[in-house]
Design a protein around this motif. Structure first.
Motif, PDB file in Angstrom:
ATOM      1  N   GLY A  67       0.786  -1.222   0.000  1.00  0.00           N
ATOM      2  CA  GLY A  67       0.000   0.000   0.000  1.00  0.00           C
ATOM      3  C   GLY A  67       0.818   1.271   0.000  1.00  0.00           C
ATOM      4  N   LYS A  68       2.134   1.164   0.019  1.00  0.00           N
ATOM      5  CA  LYS A  68       2.996   2.343   0.023  1.00  0.00           C
ATOM      6  C   LYS A  68       3.985   2.255  -1.136  1.00  0.00           C
ATOM      7  CE  LYS A  68       2.654   3.150   4.950  1.00  0.00           C
ATOM      8  NZ  LYS A  68       3.368   3.387   6.193  1.00  0.00           N
ATOM      9  N   ASP A  69       4.526   3.389  -1.538  1.00  0.00           N
ATOM     10  CA  ASP A  69       5.442   3.430  -2.671  1.00  0.00           C
ATOM     11  C   ASP A  69       6.910   3.388  -2.269  1.00  0.00           C
ATOM     12  OD1 ASP A  69       3.377   3.549  -4.513  1.00  0.00           O
ATOM     13  OD2 ASP A  69       3.277   5.736  -4.427  1.00  0.00           O
ATOM     14  N   GLU A  70       7.207   3.691  -1.034  1.00  0.00           N
ATOM     15  CA  GLU A  70       8.604   3.799  -0.596  1.00  0.00           C
ATOM     16  C   GLU A  70       9.281   2.428  -0.568  1.00  0.00           C
ATOM     17  OE1 GLU A  70      11.199   5.221   3.276  1.00  0.00           O
ATOM     18  OE2 GLU A  70       9.061   5.631   3.200  1.00  0.00           O
ATOM     19  N   ILE A  71      10.492   2.386  -1.139  1.00  0.00           N
ATOM     20  CA  ILE A  71      11.294   1.164  -1.149  1.00  0.00           C
ATOM     21  C   ILE A  71      12.175   1.162   0.090  1.00  0.00           C
ATOM     22  CG2 ILE A  71      13.069  -0.143  -2.390  1.00  0.00           C
ATOM     23  CD1 ILE A  71      10.400   0.057  -3.886  1.00  0.00           C
ATOM     24  N   VAL A  72      12.231   0.030   0.784  1.00  0.00           N
ATOM     25  CA  VAL A  72      13.098  -0.110   1.947  1.00  0.00           C
ATOM     26  C   VAL A  72      14.098  -1.225   1.683  1.00  0.00           C
ATOM     27  CG1 VAL A  72      11.420   0.768   3.600  1.00  0.00           C
ATOM     28  CG2 VAL A  72      11.468  -1.655   3.098  1.00  0.00           C
ATOM     29  N   HIS A  73      15.255  -1.118   2.287  1.00  0.00           N
ATOM     30  CA  HIS A  73      16.300  -2.133   2.162  1.00  0.00           C
ATOM     31  C   HIS A  73      16.428  -2.839   3.503  1.00  0.00           C
ATOM     32  CE1 HIS A  73      17.706  -0.623  -1.727  1.00  0.00           C
ATOM     33  NE2 HIS A  73      17.334   0.555  -1.258  1.00  0.00           N
ATOM     34  N   LEU A  74      16.210  -4.141   3.490  1.00  0.00           N
ATOM     35  CA  LEU A  74      16.293  -4.933   4.713  1.00  0.00           C
ATOM     36  C   LEU A  74      17.286  -6.063   4.517  1.00  0.00           C
ATOM     37  CD1 LEU A  74      12.492  -5.312   5.553  1.00  0.00           C
ATOM     38  CD2 LEU A  74      14.090  -3.691   6.553  1.00  0.00           C
ATOM     39  N   GLY A  75      17.863  -6.510   5.614  1.00  0.00           N
ATOM     40  CA  GLY A  75      18.721  -7.680   5.573  1.00  0.00           C
ATOM     41  C   GLY A  75      17.885  -8.907   5.258  1.00  0.00           C
ATOM     42  N   TRP A  76      18.562  -9.991   4.897  1.00  0.00           N
ATOM     43  CA  TRP A  76      17.870 -11.196   4.472  1.00  0.00           C
ATOM     44  C   TRP A  76      16.855 -11.688   5.516  1.00  0.00           C
ATOM     45  CZ3 TRP A  76      16.893 -13.757   0.210  1.00  0.00           C
ATOM     46  CH2 TRP A  76      16.406 -15.051   0.292  1.00  0.00           C
ATOM     47  N   ASP A  77      17.275 -11.829   6.759  1.00  0.00           N
ATOM     48  CA  ASP A  77      16.391 -12.358   7.795  1.00  0.00           C
ATOM     49  C   ASP A  77      15.188 -11.451   8.034  1.00  0.00           C
ATOM     50  OD1 ASP A  77      17.994 -14.592   8.164  1.00  0.00           O
ATOM     51  OD2 ASP A  77      19.148 -13.656   9.775  1.00  0.00           O
ATOM     52  N   GLU A  78      15.434 -10.145   8.100  1.00  0.00           N
ATOM     53  CA  GLU A  78      14.345  -9.205   8.315  1.00  0.00           C
ATOM     54  C   GLU A  78      13.381  -9.203   7.133  1.00  0.00           C
ATOM     55  OE1 GLU A  78      17.582  -8.348   8.472  1.00  0.00           O
ATOM     56  OE2 GLU A  78      17.902  -7.947  10.598  1.00  0.00           O
ATOM     57  N   ALA A  79      13.939  -9.281   5.930  1.00  0.00           N
ATOM     58  CA  ALA A  79      13.107  -9.296   4.727  1.00  0.00           C
ATOM     59  C   ALA A  79      12.234 -10.549   4.693  1.00  0.00           C
ATOM     60  CB  ALA A  79      13.979  -9.222   3.478  1.00  0.00           C
ATOM     61  N   GLN A  80      12.814 -11.694   5.010  1.00  0.00           N
ATOM     62  CA  GLN A  80      12.045 -12.932   5.019  1.00  0.00           C
ATOM     63  C   GLN A  80      10.914 -12.872   6.047  1.00  0.00           C
ATOM     64  OE1 GLN A  80      12.370 -15.335   2.679  1.00  0.00           O
ATOM     65  NE2 GLN A  80      13.802 -13.854   1.846  1.00  0.00           N
ATOM     66  N   ALA A  81      11.191 -12.290   7.199  1.00  0.00           N
ATOM     67  CA  ALA A  81      10.167 -12.154   8.234  1.00  0.00           C
ATOM     68  C   ALA A  81       9.037 -11.236   7.756  1.00  0.00           C
ATOM     69  CB  ALA A  81      10.781 -11.623   9.526  1.00  0.00           C
ATOM     70  N   ALA A  82       9.391 -10.131   7.107  1.00  0.00           N
ATOM     71  CA  ALA A  82       8.380  -9.192   6.616  1.00  0.00           C
ATOM     72  C   ALA A  82       7.543  -9.821   5.503  1.00  0.00           C
ATOM     73  CB  ALA A  82       9.052  -7.913   6.118  1.00  0.00           C
ATOM     74  N   LEU A  83       8.188 -10.573   4.621  1.00  0.00           N
ATOM     75  CA  LEU A  83       7.460 -11.238   3.552  1.00  0.00           C
ATOM     76  C   LEU A  83       6.519 -12.302   4.109  1.00  0.00           C
ATOM     77  CD1 LEU A  83      10.320 -11.604   0.928  1.00  0.00           C
ATOM     78  CD2 LEU A  83       8.307 -10.133   0.738  1.00  0.00           C
ATOM     79  N   GLN A  84       7.021 -13.058   5.070  1.00  0.00           N
ATOM     80  CA  GLN A  84       6.209 -14.115   5.663  1.00  0.00           C
ATOM     81  C   GLN A  84       5.022 -13.534   6.435  1.00  0.00           C
ATOM     82  OE1 GLN A  84       8.388 -16.830   8.186  1.00  0.00           O
ATOM     83  NE2 GLN A  84       7.096 -18.516   7.504  1.00  0.00           N
ATOM     84  N   ALA A  85       5.235 -12.393   7.059  1.00  0.00           N
ATOM     85  CA  ALA A  85       4.158 -11.741   7.801  1.00  0.00           C
ATOM     86  C   ALA A  85       3.125 -11.122   6.864  1.00  0.00           C
ATOM     87  CB  ALA A  85       4.737 -10.663   8.715  1.00  0.00           C
ATOM     88  N   GLY A  86       3.524 -10.924   5.603  1.00  0.00           N
ATOM     89  CA  GLY A  86       2.602 -10.361   4.632  1.00  0.00           C
ATOM     90  C   GLY A  86       2.512  -8.855   4.655  1.00  0.00           C
ATOM     91  N   THR A  87       3.424  -8.194   5.336  1.00  0.00           N
ATOM     92  CA  THR A  87       3.386  -6.734   5.416  1.00  0.00           C
ATOM     93  C   THR A  87       4.118  -6.058   4.274  1.00  0.00           C
ATOM     94  OG1 THR A  87       5.357  -6.702   6.815  1.00  0.00           O
ATOM     95  CG2 THR A  87       3.211  -6.758   7.933  1.00  0.00           C
ATOM     96  N   HIS A  88       5.009  -6.796   3.599  1.00  0.00           N
ATOM     97  CA  HIS A  88       5.822  -6.234   2.522  1.00  0.00           C
ATOM     98  C   HIS A  88       5.784  -7.139   1.298  1.00  0.00           C
ATOM     99  CE1 HIS A  88       7.394  -4.039   5.962  1.00  0.00           C
ATOM    100  NE2 HIS A  88       8.002  -3.217   5.126  1.00  0.00           N
ATOM    101  N   VAL A  89       6.136  -6.555   0.143  1.00  0.00           N
ATOM    102  CA  VAL A  89       6.307  -7.299  -1.092  1.00  0.00           C
ATOM    103  C   VAL A  89       7.682  -6.974  -1.650  1.00  0.00           C
ATOM    104  CG1 VAL A  89       3.862  -7.447  -1.677  1.00  0.00           C
ATOM    105  CG2 VAL A  89       5.193  -5.495  -2.448  1.00  0.00           C
ATOM    106  N   VAL A  90       8.205  -7.861  -2.470  1.00  0.00           N
ATOM    107  CA  VAL A  90       9.515  -7.645  -3.077  1.00  0.00           C
ATOM    108  C   VAL A  90       9.405  -6.529  -4.101  1.00  0.00           C
ATOM    109  CG1 VAL A  90      11.311  -8.685  -4.501  1.00  0.00           C
ATOM    110  CG2 VAL A  90      10.189 -10.031  -2.723  1.00  0.00           C
ATOM    111  N   ALA A  91      10.360  -5.616  -4.084  1.00  0.00           N
ATOM    112  CA  ALA A  91      10.421  -4.556  -5.082  1.00  0.00           C
ATOM    113  C   ALA A  91      11.296  -5.061  -6.217  1.00  0.00           C
ATOM    114  CB  ALA A  91      11.005  -3.287  -4.479  1.00  0.00           C
ATOM    115  N   ASP A  92      10.786  -5.012  -7.436  1.00  0.00           N
ATOM    116  CA  ASP A  92      11.557  -5.515  -8.560  1.00  0.00           C
ATOM    117  C   ASP A  92      12.655  -4.527  -8.941  1.00  0.00           C
ATOM    118  OD1 ASP A  92      10.225  -3.501  -9.910  1.00  0.00           O
ATOM    119  OD2 ASP A  92       8.918  -4.866 -11.001  1.00  0.00           O
TER     120      ASP A  92
END
Length: 87
Positions: free
Chosen positions: A7-32
């Motif tokens: 729902g937001k346009d801002e791209i964030v950079h996360l480490g692998w573990d944090e990114a996996q947690a955010a993806l699994q939680a469903g709060t974030h999507v991968v930015a192409d």
């Protein structure tokens, strides 16, 4: 990893573990690569291998011809797929 909060346009950079947690939680999507990201299933993009297993034999034969891969000796769909992946 480059992610975008749903729902937001801002791209964030996360480490692998944090990114996996955010993806699994469903709060974030991968930015192409373009930074847009997608909330729907990743569609085939230029340069990506198509879903060979989901294609018909006729479609595989056509793809092989386009790529210049000789599949004339392939006896079944699996052999055509193997030839395309090896090329």
């Amino acid at each position: 990893m480059r992610l975008r909060e749903k729902g937001k346009d801002e791209i964030v950079h996360l480490g692998w573990d944090e990114a996996q947690a955010a993806l699994q939680a469903g709060t974030h999507v991968v930015a192409d690569a373009s930074g847009e990201g997608s909330e729907k299933a990743h569609e085939e993009s230029e340069g990506d291998e198509p879903d060979l297993d989901g294609m018909t034999r006729a479609d595989l034969d056509k793809l092989a011809a386009e790529r210049g891969v000789d599949v004339s000796k392939a006896g079944n769909k699996a052999e055509v797929i193997a030839a395309l992946r090896a090329a």
